[in-house]
Design a protein around this motif. Structure first.
Motif, mmCIF file in Angstrom:
data_model
loop_
_atom_site.group_PDB
_atom_site.id
_atom_site.type_symbol
_atom_site.label_atom_id
_atom_site.label_comp_id
_atom_site.label_asym_id
_atom_site.label_seq_id
_atom_site.Cartn_x
_atom_site.Cartn_y
_atom_site.Cartn_z
ATOM 1 N N ALA A 1 40.613 98.526 54.123
ATOM 2 C CA ALA A 1 39.480 98.313 55.040
ATOM 3 C C ALA A 1 39.943 98.411 56.492
ATOM 4 N N GLY A 2 41.158 97.909 56.741
ATOM 5 C CA GLY A 2 41.729 97.965 58.089
ATOM 6 C C GLY A 2 41.859 99.406 58.565
ATOM 7 N N TYR A 3 42.406 100.264 57.681
ATOM 8 C CA TYR A 3 42.522 101.679 58.059
ATOM 9 C C TYR A 3 41.156 102.308 58.253
ATOM 10 N N MET A 4 40.185 101.909 57.450
ATOM 11 C CA MET A 4 38.837 102.483 57.570
ATOM 12 C C MET A 4 38.187 102.108 58.902
ATOM 13 N N MET A 5 38.453 100.862 59.361
ATOM 14 C CA MET A 5 37.762 100.385 60.584
ATOM 15 C C MET A 5 38.707 100.330 61.770
ATOM 16 N N GLU A 6 39.895 100.889 61.573
ATOM 17 C CA GLU A 6 40.905 100.924 62.639
ATOM 18 C C GLU A 6 41.166 99.534 63.187
ATOM 19 N N ALA A 7 41.434 98.621 62.292
ATOM 20 C CA ALA A 7 41.767 97.241 62.669
ATOM 21 C C ALA A 7 42.973 96.792 61.849
ATOM 22 N N ALA A 8 43.660 95.767 62.325
ATOM 23 C CA ALA A 8 44.798 95.238 61.578
ATOM 24 C C ALA A 8 44.280 94.482 60.340
ATOM 25 N N ALA A 9 45.025 94.571 59.250
ATOM 26 C CA ALA A 9 44.610 93.889 58.014
ATOM 27 C C ALA A 9 44.396 92.397 58.249
ATOM 28 N N ASP A 10 45.214 91.810 59.117
ATOM 29 C CA ASP A 10 45.091 90.363 59.400
ATOM 30 C C ASP A 10 43.757 90.020 60.062
ATOM 31 N N ASP A 11 43.139 91.014 60.679
ATOM 32 C CA ASP A 11 41.870 90.755 61.363
ATOM 33 C C ASP A 11 40.661 90.968 60.453
ATOM 34 N N LYS B 1 34.350 88.566 52.424
ATOM 35 C CA LYS B 1 33.426 87.550 51.918
ATOM 36 C C LYS B 1 32.222 88.221 51.267
ATOM 37 N N ASP B 2 31.827 87.725 50.121
ATOM 38 C CA ASP B 2 30.638 88.246 49.426
ATOM 39 C C ASP B 2 30.669 89.762 49.279
ATOM 40 N N GLY B 3 31.839 90.299 49.030
ATOM 41 C CA GLY B 3 31.935 91.735 48.774
ATOM 42 C C GLY B 3 31.900 92.579 50.044
ATOM 43 N N LYS B 4 32.074 91.947 51.212
ATOM 44 C CA LYS B 4 32.012 92.679 52.474
ATOM 45 C C LYS B 4 33.272 92.421 53.292
ATOM 46 N N PHE B 5 33.830 93.501 53.839
ATOM 47 C CA PHE B 5 35.013 93.384 54.703
ATOM 48 C C PHE B 5 34.537 93.516 56.142
ATOM 49 N N GLY C 1 35.094 88.604 64.331
ATOM 50 C CA GLY C 1 34.491 88.541 65.657
ATOM 51 C C GLY C 1 33.676 89.773 66.027
ATOM 52 N N THR C 2 33.469 90.692 65.093
ATOM 53 C CA THR C 2 32.657 91.876 65.387
ATOM 54 C C THR C 2 31.579 92.010 64.331
ATOM 55 N N ASP C 3 30.685 92.978 64.498
ATOM 56 C CA ASP C 3 29.716 93.241 63.441
ATOM 57 C C ASP C 3 30.124 94.464 62.630
ATOM 58 N N LYS C 4 31.394 94.877 62.820
ATOM 59 C CA LYS C 4 31.892 96.030 62.068
ATOM 60 C C LYS C 4 32.234 95.596 60.641
#
Lengths: 265, 787
Positions: B572-582, B586-590, B594-597
């Motif tokens: 998911a991190g690679y998909m949204m260009e974010a670090a995995a730690d970020d 929850k409920d099947g959603k990555f 702090g964003t709505d991404k």
């Protein structure tokens, strides 16, 4: 099951002829005892004579002071018969607690009596009601019919056609079940007919169903549970096994007899 | 809580196929060209085999071959073994007699196999089996464990003089003797824990097939643990190496322990299939099952409880003779030792305990684990002793228990176990409220008015489940580790396959395990499938027994799901260009914190497999993880059962008027399935206490060899149970689960016998308390009252 020859005669005479021809042939009525025994290889008759196509062996009728039940009448038919419920409600009750629905839907009165299992229900009714077993050869009084463990007065080529029961003034059947098999550990049928009082006990006797004459005498004088409180059934000749000592079954015969009288009203 | 997540009463997914007759049981399977096997079995309990003549039988129609113990030995097929080594007091190892799959020289129980007939049809095999001529030299038999070690008793195995397999002990003898010497009061009981026949609805079955081209064998069998079966058949029986032996346990219709073990018939099926180069199918009939399934219980015990002036329990000691039967079954040695004596502290703080156990051979069917396995026997000893002690001391049995309950945790007992969490008073108090204990006297008076006796009985039981920490059981003699494995395979479209070593044969794993996955991954329960029971699919697993599938099996799944979640977050991190730690999941959603991404489960699983958003250097493609979970402690389910009976003293008929069970199983995944487990367990315990009893006569014939004489519990024998729970989560596993599969069978016999003895007014009521037994007891009780 061992291999066997299967016959399906269309008349009583043909069935009787087949029966006398073959030394170890067995009649098939409801098959509720015979078939399990064959499946377990405890029985291996050479020929099975299926009675289902023999006419006139089934049904319930009232003939004067007698209720007559055809040998091939299924337990469920006796249980649901308006005539039985009216004439001898205790008999309808007996059949309602006989075996389970599968057995009641296949098993027959003739099969049960010919088998004479020491724990079967029907023999108690026939003996207590002073019924008569009609065969293709003769009429056999209840007192002469039951000869011991799985033994009857039936000759090798004799076939039960029907059973007649005098309609009683009062009758009651009470049964205490074996916790494993649900057969009668002790079952008692009590009846008061114009010929007198009879008390028949099944499930307890080493030689099968038996009468308790002391109870009969006491009940003839006073038809009440209290009348037989003092009557002890002797433990001699009573079955003793894992499910109950002879003392227990003898004691139970008294308890169950009193409850049968109470039920008869 | 979601509608299909943890804590939801989800209807069982597997029931659709079970109740529509579309399940796939071993006997439903037919292999091309199969032959049917039928065993020639000994009619004698103890005899030498002097001669076997198969010549006439071999000429009968349809017979393919007839094999004997001599053929088996000739092919160097090894015997069956017991996989738990127990050491006697004097340090000597247990004395295990040989157990060939077909007896060669001597038979040791009725039903011991002496030959197997292979024929085109079952009927032909049966007919030929009757034509096999066996000359036996009949020997005297011993069936009573209390008589097995007596001088002059018939000897079963040369390696075990006096039929003694081991005399083992546990606890501090000196401290216990001192406690008894100083006791104010000692309660003594002689107890027979009756022998039971398991009677799973599906009888055992096996089909073996030999693949000549690959020199490999496949076995379909009715097993609770196919991997352990493969290991034993490979490593000890020496049938084939593990990689050339596939074991498949398809749908299995109940086990209750009896299908844990490795049995002669499956060994013979494999061996015979290779010999005749055709698939061999064997299906037990019910009569065979009575004779050859491993039985349960069968203890003869003397037990004593010491109390001081303050009514505190100061010591407990037992001497038990355990009947092992004619051969040592797979785990038979552990049941009357480490699964029994370690639970003798019950829910009580007892400073000193000493247990001695003699395990003996007799000419009866082997005895091994049966629902509860050792723990019902321990609970019966403890709960009968405590109830009787309270009566002797004139105390309310609840008060006496309360005075002696363990109340602080962790609690180290004198018999190995460290109880981790519990609130015993809470479950007992709740049970007493539910049964309206304070008005029992009124109900008793009402019964007496009607000429009936009324009694109430407690059983505040504890069990050790979640079996078990591998290192701990290894130090106690176990031949295997008792961890569990899991593999989570996520498909590109997001559906999930869980491969587990926890076999399901009635427990409902296909539902509860899927609930865990649904809860963790936020996926619909219908997109999760549970795969088990095939050694070619699941790499290894230890199987289902000892109420371990939730606590151990699901913990392994949970561990593997942790890894899945970590990997999915990276994708998911690679998909949204974010670090995995970020990434938050929850409920099947990555979601990027702090964003709505956000991206959904299905997007991530697809990306894990198309691998377009990351390079091979950054991340491995795919989404599949495995885990092994080894528990750090046993789990300790506990609770209180209260039974209330009404007895007709004239007939001895027992009516169970009320039954309350309040159990602490820790966290619960599916309350409906748990309730079902409790109901079934109580039914089996009530069966043991008032209906069931396997009985051999002195010649070693099984008198209770069919349902005509062996009384199984029926619905009409049972009341409507009132069942509830209290919860103290288990601290030693990630899900806080304690296990629920055996509790009912463990708790209920003592509750029922305590109620019956309370009603009749004396303690001498053996199991099964049949009407005949209870009538006699009621006579005695009434006499006692009149004196």
């Amino acid at each position: 099951m061992y291999a066997f020859k299967y016959e399906k005669p269309w008349s009583l005479a043909a069935a009787a002829a087949l029966l006398s021809e073959s030394g170890d042939a067995k009649l098939l009525a409801g098959g509720q005892t015979l078939l399990p025994a064959m499946k377990l290889r405890l029985a291996g008759p050479s020929t099975i004579i299926d009675l289902s196509k023999v006419p006139g062996l089934s049904g319930v009728t009232r003939e004067g002071d007698n209720l007559v039940i055809g040998a091939l009448t299924k337990h469920v038919e006796v249980m649901n018969s308006a005539e039985v419920q009216k004439s001898i409600p205790a008999l309808a009750h007996l059949v309602s607690v006989l075996g389970d629905p599968a057995v009641r839907n296949r098993g027959t009165i003739g099969g049960s009596l010919a088998n004479n299992d020491p724990s079967a229900d029907y023999p108690a009714a026939v003996l207590a009601l002073n019924g008569t077993v009609h065969t293709n050869k003769r009429k056999i009084a209840a007192d002469d019919f039951f000869k011991g463990l799985f033994e009857t007065a039936l000759a090798a080529d004799e076939i039960i056609e029907r059973v007649s029961f005098p309609v009683p003034e009062k009758a009651g059947y009470e049964k205490f079940r074996n916790p494993a098999s649900r057969f009668a550990l002790v079952g008692v049928f009590v009846a008061k007919t114009k010929d007198g009082v009879r008390v028949a006990v099944t499930g307890a006797g080493e030689s099968g169903v038996f009468r308790v004459k002391e109870m009969e005498a006491a009940l003839a004088k006073d038809w009440s549970p209290k009348a037989i409180e003092g009557v002890k059934v002797s433990a001699s000749g009573i079955i003793a096994d894992l499910h109950g000592t002879a003392d227990y079954r003898a004691h139970l015969a008294g308890v169950i007899a009193r409850r049968a009288v109470a039920k008869a009203g | 809580m979601s509608a299909t997540g943890i804590g939801a009463a989800v209807r069982r997914k597997e029931d659709q196929r079970f109740i529509t007759g579309t399940g796939n049981y071993t006997s439903d399977i037919t292999r091309p060209g199969e032959v049917r096997a039928y065993f020639v079995r000994s009619p004698h309990a103890h005899a030498t085999i002097d001669k076997i003549d198969v010549s006439a039988a071999k000429r009968m129609p349809g017979v393919v071959d007839i094999l004997t113990g001599a053929d088996l030995a000739g092919d160097k097929i090894g015997g069956l073994i017991c996989g738990w080594a127990i050491t006697s007091k004097d340090g000597t190892p247990m004395k295990m007699g040989a157990h060939p799959a077909i007896a060669a020289d001597k038979v040791r129980c009725v039903g011991d196999a002496v030959a197997v007939v292979l024929a085109e049809t079952l009927l032909q095999a049966r007919d030929a089996a009757e034509a096999v001529q066996v000359d036996y030299g009949v020997l005297p038999a011993v069936v009573d464990p209390a008589k097995a070690t007596a001088k002059g008793a018939p000897q079963l195995h040369d390696v075990a003089p006096n039929n003694l397999i081991y005399d083992w002990h546990l606890g501090d003898k000196a401290a216990t003797e001192a406690a008894f010497a100083a006791a104010k009061h000692v309660t003594k009981l002689d107890i027979i824990n009756n022998r039971l026949v398991p009677n799973a609805m599906e009888p055992r079955a096996a089909i073996a097939e030999y693949d000549q081209g690959n020199d490999a064998l496949t076995l379909w069998n009715t097993s609770q643990n196919p991997h352990v079966a493969r290991l034993v058949i490979s490593a000890f029986v020496g049938m084939a190496p593990e990689h050339k032996l596939r074991v498949i346990a398809p749908d299995v219709g109940g086990g209750f322990g009896s299908k844990i073990f490795i049995y002669p018939e499956e060994v013979v099926a494999l061996w015979a299939a290779r010999r005749v180069k055709r698939p061999v199918k064997w299906v037990s009939d019910r009569s065979e099952a009575f004779l050859t399934d491993a039985h349960g219980r069968d203890h003869v015990t003397h037990a004593e409880l010491a109390t001081d002036a303050n009514h505190k329990i100061t010591g407990l000691r037992v001497h038990t003779i355990a009947n092992i039967g004619s051969y040592m079954s797979t785990f038979s040695s552990s049941v009357p030792t480490y699964l029994y004596a370690t639970l003798l502290s019950g829910q009580y703080a007892i400073p000193a305990i000493y247990a001695e156990v003699d395990a003996v051979y007799t000419n009866t069917a082997p005895v091994d684990a049966y629902r509860g396995a050792g723990r019902p026997e321990a609970t019966f000893v403890v709960e009968r002793l405590v109830e009787v002690a309270a009566r002797e001391l004139g105390l309310d049995p609840a008060e006496f228990r309360r005075k002696n309950f363990v109340t602080s945790f962790p609690h180290q007992t004198p018999v190995i176990m460290t109880y981790d969490a519990g609130d015993y008073d809470a479950s007992m108090t709740k049970a007493m409220e539910m049964i309206d204990y304070k008005n029992f006297g009124k109900r008793k008076a009402e019964s007496e008015k009607n000429g009936k006796l009324r009694g109430i009985g407690f059983s505040t039981y504890i069990e050790a489940c979640g079996i078990a920490p591998s290192q701990a059981v290894g130090s106690l003699g176990a031949g295997v580790g008792l961890w569990e494995s899991a593999e989570v395979r996520v498909n590109p479209t997001g559906s999930v396959e869980i491969l587990t070593g926890s076999h399901s044969h009635g427990q409902g794993h296909e539902t509860t395990f899927a609930q865990l996955v649904s809860d963790r991954l936020g996926v619909p329960i219908d997109t999760v499938s549970i795969v088990h029971g095939d050694t070619d699919k699941v790499q290894f697993g230890m199987g289902t027994y000892g109420s371990r599938s939730g606590a151990v099996g699901m913990s392994a799944i949970s561990k593997a799901l942790d890894k899945i979640e970590d990997k999915a977050k990276k994708v998911a991190g690679y998909m949204m260009e974010a670090a995995a730690d970020d990434i938050e999941f929850k409920d099947g959603k990555f979601t990027v914190k702090g964003t709505d991404k956000s991206v959904g489960w299905g997007d991530v699983t697809l990306n894990a497999y198309i691998a377009h958003k990351f390079t091979g250097g950054q991340l491995e493609p795919g989404l599949k993880e495995g885990a092994f979970y080894d528990p750090t402690n046993f789990t300790f389910p506990a609770g209180c059962h209260l039974a209330e009976v009404e007895i007709d003293p004239e007939t001895g008929k027992i009516t169970i008027a009320n039954w309350v069970a309040v159990d602490d199983f820790g966290n619960i995944i599916n309350p409906m399935i748990v309730e079902g487990q409790v109901h079934g367990g109580i039914a089996q315990g009530v069966g043991q206490a008032m209906l069931e009893g396997a009985h051999y006569n002195a010649d070693g014939q099984l008198v209770t060899g069919s349902f005509m004489d062996y009384a199984m519990p029926r619905a009409a024998d049972l009341p409507s149970f009132k069942v509830d729970t209290t919860v103290t989560p288990c601290p030693s596993n990630p899900l806080g689960i304690k296990g629920c599969g055996e509790a009912g069978a463990i708790a209920s016999p003592a509750a029922l016998i305590n109620a019956i003895t309370n009603a009749v007014g004396h303690e001498n009521v053996p199991m099964p308390a049949t009407p005949s037994v209870v009538w006699k007891a009621a006579q005695g009780g009434m006499k006692k009252a009149a004196e």
